[in-house]
Write a protein that holds these residues in place. Structure first.
Motif, PDB file in Angstrom:
ATOM      1  N   LEU A  15      -2.674   2.124   0.020  1.00  0.00           N
ATOM      2  CA  LEU A  15      -1.562   2.492  -0.395  1.00  0.00           C
ATOM      3  C   LEU A  15      -0.627   1.158   0.029  1.00  0.00           C
ATOM      4  O   LEU A  15       0.199   0.856   1.329  1.00  0.00           O
ATOM      5  CB  LEU A  15      -1.029   3.812   0.300  1.00  0.00           C
ATOM      6  CG  LEU A  15       0.357   4.267   0.045  1.00  0.00           C
ATOM      7  CD1 LEU A  15       0.242   5.136  -1.395  1.00  0.00           C
ATOM      8  CD2 LEU A  15       0.607   5.756   0.888  1.00  0.00           C
ATOM      9  N   PHE A  16      -0.317   1.082  -0.867  1.00  0.00           N
ATOM     10  CA  PHE A  16       1.220  -0.696  -1.012  1.00  0.00           C
ATOM     11  C   PHE A  16       2.742  -0.062  -1.547  1.00  0.00           C
ATOM     12  O   PHE A  16       2.519   0.616  -2.513  1.00  0.00           O
ATOM     13  CB  PHE A  16       1.086  -1.264  -1.806  1.00  0.00           C
ATOM     14  CG  PHE A  16      -0.217  -2.319  -1.197  1.00  0.00           C
ATOM     15  CD1 PHE A  16      -0.235  -3.052   0.066  1.00  0.00           C
ATOM     16  CD2 PHE A  16      -1.547  -2.624  -1.793  1.00  0.00           C
ATOM     17  CE1 PHE A  16      -1.550  -3.785   0.450  1.00  0.00           C
ATOM     18  CE2 PHE A  16      -2.949  -2.741  -1.457  1.00  0.00           C
ATOM     19  CZ  PHE A  16      -2.525  -3.641  -0.611  1.00  0.00           C
ATOM     20  N   SER A  17       3.728  -0.503  -0.836  1.00  0.00           N
ATOM     21  CA  SER A  17       4.828  -0.314  -1.344  1.00  0.00           C
ATOM     22  C   SER A  17       5.304  -1.157  -1.342  1.00  0.00           C
ATOM     23  O   SER A  17       5.469  -2.314  -0.975  1.00  0.00           O
ATOM     24  CB  SER A  17       5.975   1.151  -0.199  1.00  0.00           C
ATOM     25  OG  SER A  17       5.993   0.662   1.085  1.00  0.00           O
ATOM     26  N   ASN A  18       6.577  -0.548  -1.789  1.00  0.00           N
ATOM     27  CA  ASN A  18       8.495  -2.064  -2.146  1.00  0.00           C
ATOM     28  C   ASN A  18       9.241  -1.404  -1.023  1.00  0.00           C
ATOM     29  O   ASN A  18       8.901  -0.641  -0.241  1.00  0.00           O
ATOM     30  CB  ASN A  18       8.963  -2.461  -3.576  1.00  0.00           C
ATOM     31  CG  ASN A  18       8.953  -1.460  -3.826  1.00  0.00           C
ATOM     32  OD1 ASN A  18       9.859  -0.526  -3.484  1.00  0.00           O
ATOM     33  ND2 ASN A  18       9.496  -1.041  -5.396  1.00  0.00           N
ATOM     34  N   ALA A  19      10.117  -2.718  -0.968  1.00  0.00           N
ATOM     35  CA  ALA A  19      10.885  -2.228  -0.045  1.00  0.00           C
ATOM     36  C   ALA A  19      11.806  -0.923  -0.381  1.00  0.00           C
ATOM     37  O   ALA A  19      12.124  -0.069   0.851  1.00  0.00           O
ATOM     38  CB  ALA A  19      12.254  -3.535   0.076  1.00  0.00           C
ATOM     39  N   ASP A  20      11.697  -0.480  -1.034  1.00  0.00           N
ATOM     40  CA  ASP A  20      12.462   1.068  -1.548  1.00  0.00           C
ATOM     41  C   ASP A  20      11.577   1.585  -1.428  1.00  0.00           C
ATOM     42  O   ASP A  20      12.076   2.826  -1.723  1.00  0.00           O
ATOM     43  CB  ASP A  20      12.784   1.015  -3.134  1.00  0.00           C
ATOM     44  CG  ASP A  20      14.072  -0.335  -3.268  1.00  0.00           C
ATOM     45  OD1 ASP A  20      14.750  -0.164  -2.799  1.00  0.00           O
ATOM     46  OD2 ASP A  20      13.908  -0.364  -4.783  1.00  0.00           O
ATOM     47  N   GLY A  21      10.521   1.494  -1.238  1.00  0.00           N
ATOM     48  CA  GLY A  21       9.731   2.857  -0.962  1.00  0.00           C
ATOM     49  C   GLY A  21       8.643   3.209  -2.069  1.00  0.00           C
ATOM     50  O   GLY A  21       8.128   3.660  -2.202  1.00  0.00           O
ATOM     51  N   LEU A  92       4.972  -4.802   0.909  1.00  0.00           N
ATOM     52  CA  LEU A  92       4.411  -5.676   0.096  1.00  0.00           C
ATOM     53  C   LEU A  92       5.734  -6.640   0.363  1.00  0.00           C
ATOM     54  O   LEU A  92       6.935  -6.433  -0.563  1.00  0.00           O
ATOM     55  CB  LEU A  92       3.931  -5.945  -1.185  1.00  0.00           C
ATOM     56  CG  LEU A  92       2.446  -5.119  -1.247  1.00  0.00           C
ATOM     57  CD1 LEU A  92       2.475  -5.512  -3.275  1.00  0.00           C
ATOM     58  CD2 LEU A  92       1.364  -6.157  -0.435  1.00  0.00           C
ATOM     59  N   SER A  93       5.541  -7.852   0.404  1.00  0.00           N
ATOM     60  CA  SER A  93       6.569  -8.847   0.692  1.00  0.00           C
ATOM     61  C   SER A  93       7.311  -9.429  -0.572  1.00  0.00           C
ATOM     62  O   SER A  93       5.991  -8.540  -1.416  1.00  0.00           O
ATOM     63  CB  SER A  93       6.257  -9.956   1.332  1.00  0.00           C
ATOM     64  OG  SER A  93       5.584 -10.529   0.917  1.00  0.00           O
ATOM     65  N   ALA A  94       8.312 -10.189  -1.349  1.00  0.00           N
ATOM     66  CA  ALA A  94       8.812 -10.547  -2.351  1.00  0.00           C
ATOM     67  C   ALA A  94       7.706 -11.443  -2.617  1.00  0.00           C
ATOM     68  O   ALA A  94       7.278 -11.414  -4.165  1.00  0.00           O
ATOM     69  CB  ALA A  94      10.193 -10.644  -2.409  1.00  0.00           C
ATOM     70  N   GLU A  95       7.205 -11.893  -1.631  1.00  0.00           N
ATOM     71  CA  GLU A  95       6.461 -13.198  -1.627  1.00  0.00           C
ATOM     72  C   GLU A  95       5.080 -12.593  -2.282  1.00  0.00           C
ATOM     73  O   GLU A  95       4.257 -12.844  -3.245  1.00  0.00           O
ATOM     74  CB  GLU A  95       6.242 -14.356  -0.969  1.00  0.00           C
ATOM     75  CG  GLU A  95       7.053 -14.372  -0.062  1.00  0.00           C
ATOM     76  CD  GLU A  95       8.584 -14.115   0.743  1.00  0.00           C
ATOM     77  OE1 GLU A  95       8.245 -12.664   1.280  1.00  0.00           O
ATOM     78  OE2 GLU A  95       9.354 -14.147   0.580  1.00  0.00           O
ATOM     79  N   ASP A  96       4.685 -11.635  -1.711  1.00  0.00           N
ATOM     80  CA  ASP A  96       3.198 -11.040  -2.237  1.00  0.00           C
ATOM     81  C   ASP A  96       2.964 -10.436  -3.585  1.00  0.00           C
ATOM     82  O   ASP A  96       2.469 -10.827  -4.627  1.00  0.00           O
ATOM     83  CB  ASP A  96       2.619 -10.263  -1.743  1.00  0.00           C
ATOM     84  CG  ASP A  96       1.842 -10.439  -0.278  1.00  0.00           C
ATOM     85  OD1 ASP A  96       1.034 -11.595  -0.348  1.00  0.00           O
ATOM     86  OD2 ASP A  96       1.905  -9.687   0.797  1.00  0.00           O
ATOM     87  N   TYR A 110       0.321  -3.457 -13.977  1.00  0.00           N
ATOM     88  CA  TYR A 110       0.708  -2.449 -12.453  1.00  0.00           C
ATOM     89  C   TYR A 110       1.881  -2.526 -12.389  1.00  0.00           C
ATOM     90  O   TYR A 110       2.788  -3.050 -13.454  1.00  0.00           O
ATOM     91  CB  TYR A 110       0.392  -3.548 -11.164  1.00  0.00           C
ATOM     92  CG  TYR A 110       1.301  -4.965 -10.933  1.00  0.00           C
ATOM     93  CD1 TYR A 110       2.473  -4.717 -10.160  1.00  0.00           C
ATOM     94  CD2 TYR A 110       1.459  -5.670 -11.689  1.00  0.00           C
ATOM     95  CE1 TYR A 110       2.967  -5.993 -10.185  1.00  0.00           C
ATOM     96  CE2 TYR A 110       2.471  -7.564 -11.794  1.00  0.00           C
ATOM     97  CZ  TYR A 110       2.701  -6.757 -10.691  1.00  0.00           C
ATOM     98  OH  TYR A 110       3.915  -7.802 -10.603  1.00  0.00           O
ATOM     99  N   ARG A 111       2.684  -1.310 -11.555  1.00  0.00           N
ATOM    100  CA  ARG A 111       3.715  -1.391 -11.179  1.00  0.00           C
ATOM    101  C   ARG A 111       4.379  -0.442 -10.184  1.00  0.00           C
ATOM    102  O   ARG A 111       3.551   0.341  -9.440  1.00  0.00           O
ATOM    103  CB  ARG A 111       4.490  -0.569 -12.580  1.00  0.00           C
ATOM    104  CG  ARG A 111       4.048   1.379 -12.484  1.00  0.00           C
ATOM    105  CD  ARG A 111       4.827   1.897 -14.098  1.00  0.00           C
ATOM    106  NE  ARG A 111       4.608   3.392 -14.086  1.00  0.00           N
ATOM    107  CZ  ARG A 111       4.949   4.585 -15.066  1.00  0.00           C
ATOM    108  NH1 ARG A 111       4.946   3.321 -15.910  1.00  0.00           N
ATOM    109  NH2 ARG A 111       4.936   5.232 -14.430  1.00  0.00           N
ATOM    110  N   PHE A 112       5.457  -0.535  -9.965  1.00  0.00           N
ATOM    111  CA  PHE A 112       6.211   0.325  -8.262  1.00  0.00           C
ATOM    112  C   PHE A 112       6.675   1.868  -9.318  1.00  0.00           C
ATOM    113  O   PHE A 112       7.790   1.656  -9.983  1.00  0.00           O
ATOM    114  CB  PHE A 112       6.235  -0.374  -7.917  1.00  0.00           C
ATOM    115  CG  PHE A 112       6.207  -1.345  -6.891  1.00  0.00           C
ATOM    116  CD1 PHE A 112       5.698  -0.999  -5.777  1.00  0.00           C
ATOM    117  CD2 PHE A 112       6.088  -2.822  -7.628  1.00  0.00           C
ATOM    118  CE1 PHE A 112       5.087  -2.572  -5.026  1.00  0.00           C
ATOM    119  CE2 PHE A 112       5.292  -3.764  -6.724  1.00  0.00           C
ATOM    120  CZ  PHE A 112       4.821  -3.655  -5.208  1.00  0.00           C
TER     121      PHE A 112
END
Length: 150
Positions: A15-21, A92-96, A110-112
């Protein structure tokens, strides 16, 4: 007379997320629903190692795979059972995110997605409770154990 042995498979996901959750979901080419990145646990492999390998194969990235969020037993009459492990992949970092390279033979996109805005039919209906348990376990710091009967 002995009953036949149960047919059992094991799968592991992250389970990954971005900075916005928002949660990272992937669209398998061989299924009708979106899913978390992950797949089958191979012989002589731990579920956590399987999650890391599947993420590397499917997304081309190697972020650390953290603690277990969910251990679920999913069974269906006549089809056997599956043990499903979901691990915390963290944010996940912006780089990842920029480095994600899909394994085109298995994933089309894929998408968030905001966890509370998953459209009906987007994810497997029988796994809705499992996904929700993973999100809850991530914030509560307590892993969930579930049984899902189809």
């Amino acid at each position: 007379m002995n009953a036949p042995l149960l047919t059992l498979t094991a799968s592991a996901a992250a389970l990954f997320s971005n900075a916005d959750g928002d949660v990272l979901i992937v669209n398998p080419t061989y299924k009708s629903y979106w899913n978390l990145p992950g797949g089958a646990v191979d012989r002589d492999e731990t579920p956590q190692d399987a999650a890391a390998r599947e993420v590397r194969e499917e997304l081309g990235i190697t972020p650390p795979i953290g603690r277990l969020l969910v251990h679920a037993w999913v069974s269906s009459p006549g089809r056997g059972a599956q043990v499903l492990y979901i691990f915390d992949g963290g944010t996940l970092s912006a780089e990842d995110q920029a480095a994600i390279t899909l394994q085109e033979s298995e994933l089309s996109e894929y998408r968030f997605c905001p966890p509370d805005a998953m459209e009906p039919g987007l994810i497997p209906p029988h796994l809705t409770d499992v996904w929700q348990a993973a999100l809850t376990a991530r914030t509560s710091r307590h892993p969930a154990v579930l049984t899902v009967r189809l």
